[in-house]
Design a protein around this motif. Structure first.
Motif, PDB file in Angstrom:
ATOM      1  N   GLU A 162       0.816  -1.210   0.000  1.00  0.00           N
ATOM      2  CA  GLU A 162       0.000   0.000   0.000  1.00  0.00           C
ATOM      3  C   GLU A 162       0.854   1.266   0.000  1.00  0.00           C
ATOM      4  OE1 GLU A 162      -3.448   0.255  -0.288  1.00  0.00           O
ATOM      5  OE2 GLU A 162      -3.077  -1.834  -0.844  1.00  0.00           O
ATOM      6  N   ARG A 168      -0.784   0.215  -4.978  1.00  0.00           N
ATOM      7  CA  ARG A 168      -1.767   0.579  -3.963  1.00  0.00           C
ATOM      8  C   ARG A 168      -3.183   0.280  -4.433  1.00  0.00           C
ATOM      9  NH1 ARG A 168      -0.692   6.350  -2.529  1.00  0.00           N
ATOM     10  NH2 ARG A 168       1.169   5.365  -1.604  1.00  0.00           N
ATOM     11  N   ILE A 203      -0.728   6.573   5.658  1.00  0.00           N
ATOM     12  CA  ILE A 203      -0.994   5.135   5.582  1.00  0.00           C
ATOM     13  C   ILE A 203      -0.720   4.496   6.931  1.00  0.00           C
ATOM     14  CG2 ILE A 203      -0.217   2.958   4.579  1.00  0.00           C
ATOM     15  CD1 ILE A 203       0.449   4.545   2.035  1.00  0.00           C
ATOM     16  N   SER A 207      -4.359  -1.665   6.628  1.00  0.00           N
ATOM     17  CA  SER A 207      -5.416  -0.756   6.210  1.00  0.00           C
ATOM     18  C   SER A 207      -6.697  -1.052   6.985  1.00  0.00           C
ATOM     19  CB  SER A 207      -5.684  -0.906   4.717  1.00  0.00           C
ATOM     20  OG  SER A 207      -6.249  -2.186   4.441  1.00  0.00           O
TER      21      SER A 207
END
Length: 259
Positions: A162, A168, A203, A207
Motif C-alpha cells: 500500500e 496501492r 498510511i 489498512s
C-alpha cells in the motif's frame, strides 16, 4: 505503551542510545530495537547488504553489548530484536541464525517480490495492470508463507504494497482473508505500524479493510512506530496510542516477553 519496532545505527537508524532515550522521554514502558537483517546467500541480497550496510548477522553481538550498556541506565525495558527479510528460499538460514543469535523476539518482513523492493515505485511503473496484480498476488503469497513458517513473533507492515502508488489499492478481501486465517492459525502476530501514518501518504498498516478482516478472525496485534530517528518516536507513539484507543484494540506483547 511499548514500541516493538525501532531501528538504530546498526542498520538505517540513529544512534542506539539516542533511540532509547527518545523512547524513554516519550513515556514508553519499553522499546524494541529491531534492526534490519538479511541472511540470504544469493548474489542480489548480498549485494544489497554491501550497499546498505545491513550486517546485523555479523554485528548482533556487538549491538547486544551496546544494548546491555543502555539498559544499565534506562528506566524502561529495552528489547534486543531483529527485523529479518523473509523469502521462502531462506527459511533454513533464517532458522539457523535465529537459533544462534537468540534475540528477545524476531520480526519478519516481506520487502521484495521477484528481486524488486515493493516500496520502490519505479520498479512497477511500466508494468501492465495484470502484471501489477500479479506482483500483489506474489507479495501476499510470500506473506502467508512467512506467517506459516512460524519463524517470527511479529510480521511487520503486513500490507506494505500500500506504500507504493502502482501497487496501492490492488489488494483484495480474498488476500486479506487468506492472511488473516494464516495469522489465526499461527503464533506470529501482525503489528499496527505507524511508519507512514504521519506523512502525506497517511498510511496505517494494516489498512482499515485489512484490520476489519483481522478482527473478524480474532487476530491479536502489537504496535511499532518503525522509527529511524529519535524525533519520530514521540509523535508516532502518540498516534498509536490514540489509534488503539479509537479502535478499541488491546495490543499484546510478543511471545516470550513479560506481560
Amino acid at each position: 505503551m511499548r514500541d516493538f519496532h525501532v531501528h538504530s545505527n546498526y542498520s538505517d537508524g540513529d544512534f542506539l542510545g539516542s533511540m532509547v532515550r527518545a523512547a524513554e522521554a516519550a513515556g514508553l514502558e519499553g522499546v524494541g530495537v529491531a534492526d534490519h537483517c538479511n541472511v540470504a546467500s544469493r548474489e542480489s541480497p548480498e549485494a544489497m547488504r554491501g550497499l546498505y550496510g545491513f550486517n546485523l548477522d555479523l554485528t548482533y553481538e556487538r549491538r547486544r553489548q551496546g544494548i546491555e550498556r543502555v539498559r544499565e541506565s534506562a528506566e524502561i525495558a529495552v528489547y534486543d530484536a531483529v527485523e529479518l527479510d523473509y523469502d521462502p528460499r531462506d527459511e533454513d538460514a533464517i532458522d539457523a541464525f535465529l537459533a544462534e543469535a537468540a534475540f528477545d523476539y524476531a520480526i519478519g518482513s516481506v520487502h521484495e517480490v521477484g528481486g524488486d523492493n515493493v516500496q520502490i515505485a519505479s520498479h512497477f511503473a511500466d508494468l501492465t495492470e495484470a502484471e501489477r496484480d500479479a506482483v500483489v498476488d506474489d507479495y501476499f503469497d510470500q506473506l502467508v508463507a512467512l506467517v506459516e513458517s512460524e519463524l517470527f513473533e511479529i510480521a511487520a507492515h503486513a500490507d506494505l504494497v500500500e506504500r507504493t502508488p502502482p501497487l496501492r489499492g490492488r489488494a483484495t478481501e480474498d488476500h486479506y482473508r487468506r492472511v488473516a486465517q494464516a495469522f489465526a492459525d499461527s503464533r506470529t502476530i501482525p503489528e499496527i505500524n505507524a511508519g507512514r501514518a504521519l506523512t502525506e501518504a497517511d498510511i496505517v498498516h494494516p489498512s482499515e479493510q485489512f484490520l476489519t478482516v483481522l478482527r473478524e478472525h480474532d487476530v491479536s496485534v502489537t504496535v511499532g512506530t518503525d522509527s529511524h530517528r529519535p524525533d519520530e518516536i514521540p509523535d508516532r507513539a502518540d498516534f498509536l496510542e490514540g489509534f488503539v484507543d479509537e479502535t478499541g484494540l488491546e495490543p499484546v506483547v510478543p511471545d516470550g516477553l513479560e506481560r
